[in-house]
Design an enzyme around this catalytic site. Sequence first.
Site, PDB file in Angstrom:
ATOM      1  N   LYS A 130      76.682 -68.846  67.295  1.00 19.13           N
ATOM      2  CA  LYS A 130      76.568 -68.896  68.770  1.00 19.13           C
ATOM      3  C   LYS A 130      77.189 -67.663  69.417  1.00 19.13           C
ATOM      4  CE  LYS A 130      78.831 -72.809  69.079  1.00 19.13           C
ATOM      5  NZ  LYS A 130      78.920 -73.151  67.650  1.00 19.13           N
ATOM      6  N   ASN A 153      81.815 -70.084  76.466  1.00 23.11           N
ATOM      7  CA  ASN A 153      82.933 -69.997  75.531  1.00 23.11           C
ATOM      8  C   ASN A 153      83.464 -68.591  75.377  1.00 23.11           C
ATOM      9  OD1 ASN A 153      83.590 -72.499  74.785  1.00 23.11           O
ATOM     10  ND2 ASN A 153      82.559 -72.463  72.808  1.00 23.11           N
ATOM     11  N   HIS A 200      82.553 -80.375  62.803  1.00 21.65           N
ATOM     12  CA  HIS A 200      83.356 -81.165  63.736  1.00 21.65           C
ATOM     13  C   HIS A 200      83.381 -82.644  63.370  1.00 21.65           C
ATOM     14  CE1 HIS A 200      83.981 -77.732  66.234  1.00 21.65           C
ATOM     15  NE2 HIS A 200      82.704 -77.533  66.371  1.00 21.65           N
TER      16      HIS A 200
HETATM   17  P1  ADP Z   1      79.987 -69.694  66.430  1.00 25.47           P
HETATM   18  O1  ADP Z   1      80.277 -69.149  67.787  1.00 25.47           O
HETATM   19  O2  ADP Z   1      78.797 -70.608  66.426  1.00 25.47           O
HETATM   20  O3  ADP Z   1      81.176 -70.247  65.712  1.00 25.47           O
HETATM   21  P2  ADP Z   1      80.029 -66.974  65.383  1.00 25.47           P
HETATM   22  O4  ADP Z   1      79.005 -66.001  65.835  1.00 25.47           O
HETATM   23  O5  ADP Z   1      81.374 -66.898  65.984  1.00 25.47           O
HETATM   24  O6  ADP Z   1      79.460 -68.445  65.535  1.00 25.47           O
HETATM   25  O7  ADP Z   1      80.170 -66.860  63.807  1.00 25.47           O
HETATM   26  C1  ADP Z   1      81.124 -67.673  63.115  1.00 25.47           C
HETATM   27  C2  ADP Z   1      80.863 -67.653  61.642  1.00 25.47           C
HETATM   28  O8  ADP Z   1      79.654 -68.340  61.374  1.00 25.47           O
HETATM   29  C3  ADP Z   1      80.664 -66.247  61.068  1.00 25.47           C
HETATM   30  O9  ADP Z   1      81.861 -65.742  60.568  1.00 25.47           O
HETATM   31  C4  ADP Z   1      79.668 -66.450  59.952  1.00 25.47           C
HETATM   32  O10 ADP Z   1      80.362 -66.760  58.755  1.00 25.47           O
HETATM   33  C5  ADP Z   1      78.891 -67.679  60.366  1.00 25.47           C
HETATM   34  N1  ADP Z   1      77.572 -67.383  60.960  1.00 25.47           N
HETATM   35  C6  ADP Z   1      77.283 -66.526  61.958  1.00 25.47           C
HETATM   36  N2  ADP Z   1      75.972 -66.540  62.218  1.00 25.47           N
HETATM   37  C7  ADP Z   1      75.400 -67.442  61.391  1.00 25.47           C
HETATM   38  C8  ADP Z   1      74.072 -67.920  61.197  1.00 25.47           C
HETATM   39  N3  ADP Z   1      73.052 -67.459  61.909  1.00 25.47           N
HETATM   40  N4  ADP Z   1      73.871 -68.856  60.239  1.00 25.47           N
HETATM   41  C9  ADP Z   1      74.877 -69.343  59.529  1.00 25.47           C
HETATM   42  N5  ADP Z   1      76.155 -68.928  59.658  1.00 25.47           N
HETATM   43  C10 ADP Z   1      76.416 -67.988  60.575  1.00 25.47           C
END
Ligand code: ADP
Length: 471
Positions: A130, A153, A200
């Site tokens: 996200k 967020n 979660h």
């Molecule tokens: P969120 O805001 O949903 O937590 P982030 O962009 O902050 O997502 O990424 C958090 C973690 O999720 C990253 O460190 C990576 O490991 C994983 N991640 C990011 N993008 C993806 C995706 N498209 N599919 C699966 N995992 C992802």
Amino acid sequence: MSAPRDRSLFRGRAPGEVAVVGLGRSGTAVARLLGRDGHRVYASDAGDSSAARLAAAELAAQGMSAEAGGHDLARIARAALVVASPGVPPTAPPLAAARKAGVPVVSEIEIGLHYLPQLRYVAVTGTNGKTTTTALIGHLLRALGLHAVDAGNIGTPLAQLALGAEPPAWAALELSSFQLHDTPSVNPTVGVLTNLSPDHLDRYGDVEEYYADKALLFRNAHAGSRWVLNADDPGVLHMARQAAGHAWTFSTRGAPRAAAALAPLPGTGAPGLWIDGAPLMARDELALLGDHNVANALAAALAVYVADAGHQTPDARARMAAALREFRALANRLEPVGTYDGVEWINDSKATNVSSTLVALQGMRKPYVLLLGGRHKGEPYTALAEPFRRVGKVVLAFGESAPMVERDLAGLVPVERMGSDFAAVIERARELAAPGDAVLLSPACSSYDMFANYEERAAAFRRLAAGDAAC
Ligand code: ADP
């Protein structure tokens, strides 16, 4: 001041006092916004930090009731509306009191949207990706010359934008499942669903309940709605199948009819990003690790592309490609933090669930020591064994979840069980990693057993990796 007659804010009920729960940045902004509009406001925070006391004093100086260090639960139960700050869990006493008394609870985003009726926004939800996708969308919108901000967020609270003299025309809005739950008017210009997997489970009764909140992205879907969906995730397609409006999909795995795809480029055959049947750029030009980030880039580019016909010109495509080339990994998301004695240290502290650690492991190209553990969130770790075995050397299981990590992975991959002394974990990783290897912190757990948050865990990793034991 007399209460305004705007009943829509109160969801059709009689206007009255608004209780704002939480005096952080968004709570304070929402209180000021409501106060400026003539509403009676009671704002409170359970914490007694100097920041909370200062915020309360500032609101009081503007004629509102505000207190830090506790909530008047009876007063909250009498309110006409309660606004919950993002950090306040649904089980917190003030929200429980409101629900028990039948008082509607909404998010700060709901109020922000109410006061920004002209705002066009791309809303992003999903289990992972996200923040990265939202940041990419904001970046792409600005590259098109638009007045666009990152909000929700990340970035600025919407209520704060609404207080400004010149609110932005566009926002990239990250929405967690909790925020969606409390944002009944969500109705984005484009809605993006990145992916779905269990998460979660510590805060939701079961996975259905969590998915039900995610599905609220579609709660106001209408014929003019636009959706951007992950064609590689059957759960996403299933969730969106009945939503009114038009859907476009993205895929990194060759799904048919995807409007945004990872596919060979003409001529070289090298992998490239395609939008709407035409190549946008080569995969190598994107400075982000892992195919999951290609999925994030495709989702973001597609969302911006379909948001307005003006974003589909050759010039707009060229600007988007240039902006994607410039974009760098966000902090704590597969972020290289340094190479010491030939060992690369990679901080993925934001990976707080099994599926996000899974994508990190899939992206690894050199032998590595994996630091896995923290506060357990309910999912098994067994799915990590196979992708780890490809180039991984050893798993160091640490924190509260160490026994569960060991139980799930021992026998499948080499695992060493450690305690909750993070400096000792790092020292052991240093001993085990040889020059040319990496040490990856991708814990698949929350940080709350040992740290205040994942940022603090990342900061400790960074300092200790650099050999600074004084932390
Ligand atoms: P969120 O805001 O949903 O937590 P982030 O962009 O902050 O997502 O990424 C958090 C973690 O999720 C990253 O460190 C990576 O490991 C994983 N991640 C990011 N993008 C993806 C995706 N498209 N599919 C699966 N995992 C992802």
